[in-house]
Scaffold this motif. Structure first.
Motif, mmCIF file in Angstrom:
data_model
loop_
_atom_site.group_PDB
_atom_site.id
_atom_site.type_symbol
_atom_site.label_atom_id
_atom_site.label_comp_id
_atom_site.label_asym_id
_atom_site.label_seq_id
_atom_site.Cartn_x
_atom_site.Cartn_y
_atom_site.Cartn_z
ATOM 1 N N UNK A 120 0.819 -1.209 0.000
ATOM 2 C CA UNK A 120 0.000 0.000 0.000
ATOM 3 C C UNK A 120 0.858 1.266 0.000
ATOM 4 N N UNK A 121 1.929 1.252 0.817
ATOM 5 C CA UNK A 121 2.752 2.462 0.968
ATOM 6 C C UNK A 121 3.791 2.606 -0.135
ATOM 7 N N UNK A 122 4.422 1.502 -0.494
ATOM 8 C CA UNK A 122 5.538 1.589 -1.438
ATOM 9 C C UNK A 122 5.156 1.155 -2.852
ATOM 10 N N UNK A 123 4.345 0.112 -2.920
ATOM 11 C CA UNK A 123 3.901 -0.359 -4.222
ATOM 12 C C UNK A 123 4.992 -0.980 -5.070
ATOM 13 N N UNK A 124 6.127 -1.359 -4.455
ATOM 14 C CA UNK A 124 7.232 -1.942 -5.208
ATOM 15 C C UNK A 124 7.127 -3.460 -5.199
ATOM 16 N N UNK A 125 6.799 -4.037 -6.331
ATOM 17 C CA UNK A 125 6.623 -5.484 -6.407
ATOM 18 C C UNK A 125 7.924 -6.223 -6.118
ATOM 19 N N UNK A 126 9.033 -5.691 -6.599
ATOM 20 C CA UNK A 126 10.311 -6.370 -6.410
ATOM 21 C C UNK A 126 10.699 -6.417 -4.932
ATOM 22 N N UNK A 127 10.376 -5.388 -4.197
ATOM 23 C CA UNK A 127 10.668 -5.384 -2.769
ATOM 24 C C UNK A 127 9.806 -6.410 -2.050
ATOM 25 N N UNK A 128 8.579 -6.593 -2.493
ATOM 26 C CA UNK A 128 7.717 -7.609 -1.909
ATOM 27 C C UNK A 128 8.241 -9.015 -2.208
ATOM 28 N N UNK A 129 8.806 -9.195 -3.400
ATOM 29 C CA UNK A 129 9.395 -10.487 -3.760
ATOM 30 C C UNK A 129 10.577 -10.792 -2.848
ATOM 31 N N UNK A 130 11.436 -9.805 -2.614
ATOM 32 C CA UNK A 130 12.569 -9.987 -1.706
ATOM 33 C C UNK A 130 12.084 -10.301 -0.299
ATOM 34 N N UNK A 131 11.042 -9.621 0.131
ATOM 35 C CA UNK A 131 10.470 -9.837 1.456
ATOM 36 C C UNK A 131 10.012 -11.288 1.615
ATOM 37 N N UNK A 132 9.254 -11.778 0.630
ATOM 38 C CA UNK A 132 8.766 -13.151 0.689
ATOM 39 C C UNK A 132 9.878 -14.170 0.553
ATOM 40 N N UNK A 133 10.841 -13.878 -0.327
ATOM 41 C CA UNK A 133 11.979 -14.773 -0.533
ATOM 42 C C UNK A 133 12.776 -14.941 0.749
ATOM 43 N N UNK A 134 13.022 -13.857 1.442
ATOM 44 C CA UNK A 134 13.853 -13.888 2.645
ATOM 45 C C UNK A 134 13.176 -14.648 3.782
ATOM 46 N N UNK A 135 11.919 -14.330 4.050
ATOM 47 C CA UNK A 135 11.217 -14.945 5.171
ATOM 48 C C UNK A 135 10.831 -16.393 4.863
ATOM 49 N N UNK A 136 10.237 -16.608 3.694
ATOM 50 C CA UNK A 136 9.825 -17.960 3.328
ATOM 51 C C UNK A 136 11.011 -18.890 3.121
ATOM 52 N N UNK A 137 12.049 -18.380 2.475
ATOM 53 C CA UNK A 137 13.238 -19.195 2.235
ATOM 54 C C UNK A 137 13.953 -19.569 3.515
ATOM 55 N N UNK A 138 13.997 -18.637 4.469
ATOM 56 C CA UNK A 138 14.640 -18.930 5.758
ATOM 57 C C UNK A 138 13.906 -20.051 6.491
ATOM 58 N N UNK A 139 12.579 -20.067 6.389
ATOM 59 C CA UNK A 139 11.793 -21.121 7.042
ATOM 60 C C UNK A 139 12.090 -22.486 6.423
ATOM 61 N N UNK A 140 12.170 -22.531 5.092
ATOM 62 C CA UNK A 140 12.485 -23.790 4.408
ATOM 63 C C UNK A 140 13.907 -24.243 4.726
ATOM 64 N N UNK A 141 14.830 -23.296 4.738
ATOM 65 C CA UNK A 141 16.223 -23.619 5.050
ATOM 66 C C UNK A 141 16.342 -24.177 6.463
ATOM 67 N N UNK A 142 15.590 -23.610 7.395
ATOM 68 C CA UNK A 142 15.632 -24.095 8.772
ATOM 69 C C UNK A 142 15.169 -25.548 8.865
ATOM 70 N N UNK A 143 14.130 -25.874 8.122
ATOM 71 C CA UNK A 143 13.627 -27.251 8.113
ATOM 72 C C UNK A 143 14.694 -28.219 7.604
#
Length: 213
Positions: free
Chosen positions: A80-103
């Motif tokens: 809503x505030x930034x509207x940057x799709x690429x930043x949202x991709x990085x956000x999801x990649x970092x958090x979701x990927x860390x969870x998978x890596x931990x497993x």
């Protein structure tokens, strides 16, 4: 200046990877027992009803459900505030990927949890700490993304201090509750640092390729 900061990501990611290897080897060789016992003794020496409630709250914030809720809310706000799709991709990649890596890492090392004084019950393996990895990935990538848009020195200082305090507090809460060793928490931070560094490097390359096209 932004580009220079981004380009340092591969340096600290590589350093974190080397340190993670060292910590992992020390854990496998059982050379951190004194260190872990000493830290648990100090942290659990703070025990009181108030500190226990705070630790339980911090642990809940760093839990899977807590992280999912925070990620959803922050994702919506960023969009809503930034509207940057690429930043949202990085956000999801970092958090979701860390969870998978931990497993993957927990299944690889299969370290049992502490059997000392337990203030909470937890299932699954111990190394590295999932809460610590999730906290570092979430607040680390959030600090990186917001840093790019916060211009004031005071605002940036508040952003960094708040992120660091949250990450450290969540890690300490897991030690306090007796469900993780200090080396689990440290390894969680290092593993997440590697993943976050990789994400930032890919993000920087993506931005660079877009600006050239």
């Amino acid at each position: 200046m932004k580009v220079k900061h981004d380009r340092r990501a591969h340096v600290w990611a590589l350093l974190a990877a080397l340190l993670f290897i060292v910590v992992s080897w020390l854990v496998i060789e059982d050379k951190l027992s004194s260190f872990d016992s000493g830290v648990i003794g100090v942290v659990q020496g703070w025990e009181s009803p108030l500190v226990t409630r705070i630790a339980e709250t911090l642990s809940a914030i760093g839990s899977t459900i807590g992280v999912i809720v925070i990620v959803a809310v922050v994702g919506i706000l960023l969009a809503a505030m930034l509207g940057h799709r690429k930043e949202l991709v990085l956000f999801g990649f970092s958090v979701g990927g860390a969870a998978l890596l931990n497993t993957v890492l927990k299944s690889t090392f299969q370290r049992e949890r502490p059997t000392l004084h337990r203030l909470a019950e937890e299932t699954g393996y111990s190394f590295p700490s999932g809460h610590s990895m999730a906290a570092f990935a979430l607040y680390g990538v959030l600090a990186f993304l917001l840093w790019r848009h916060v211009k004031s020195r005071k605002g940036r200082l508040i952003l960094i201090v708040s992120s660091v305090l949250l990450v450290i507090s969540i890690g300490l809460s897991r030690i306090y509750l007796g469900v993780h060793y200090a080396s689990d928490v440290l390894a969680g931070y290092l593993a997440s640092m590697v993943w976050l560094g990789l994400g930032i490097e890919l993000f920087r390359g993506w931005l660079g390729s877009s600006s050239k096209s």
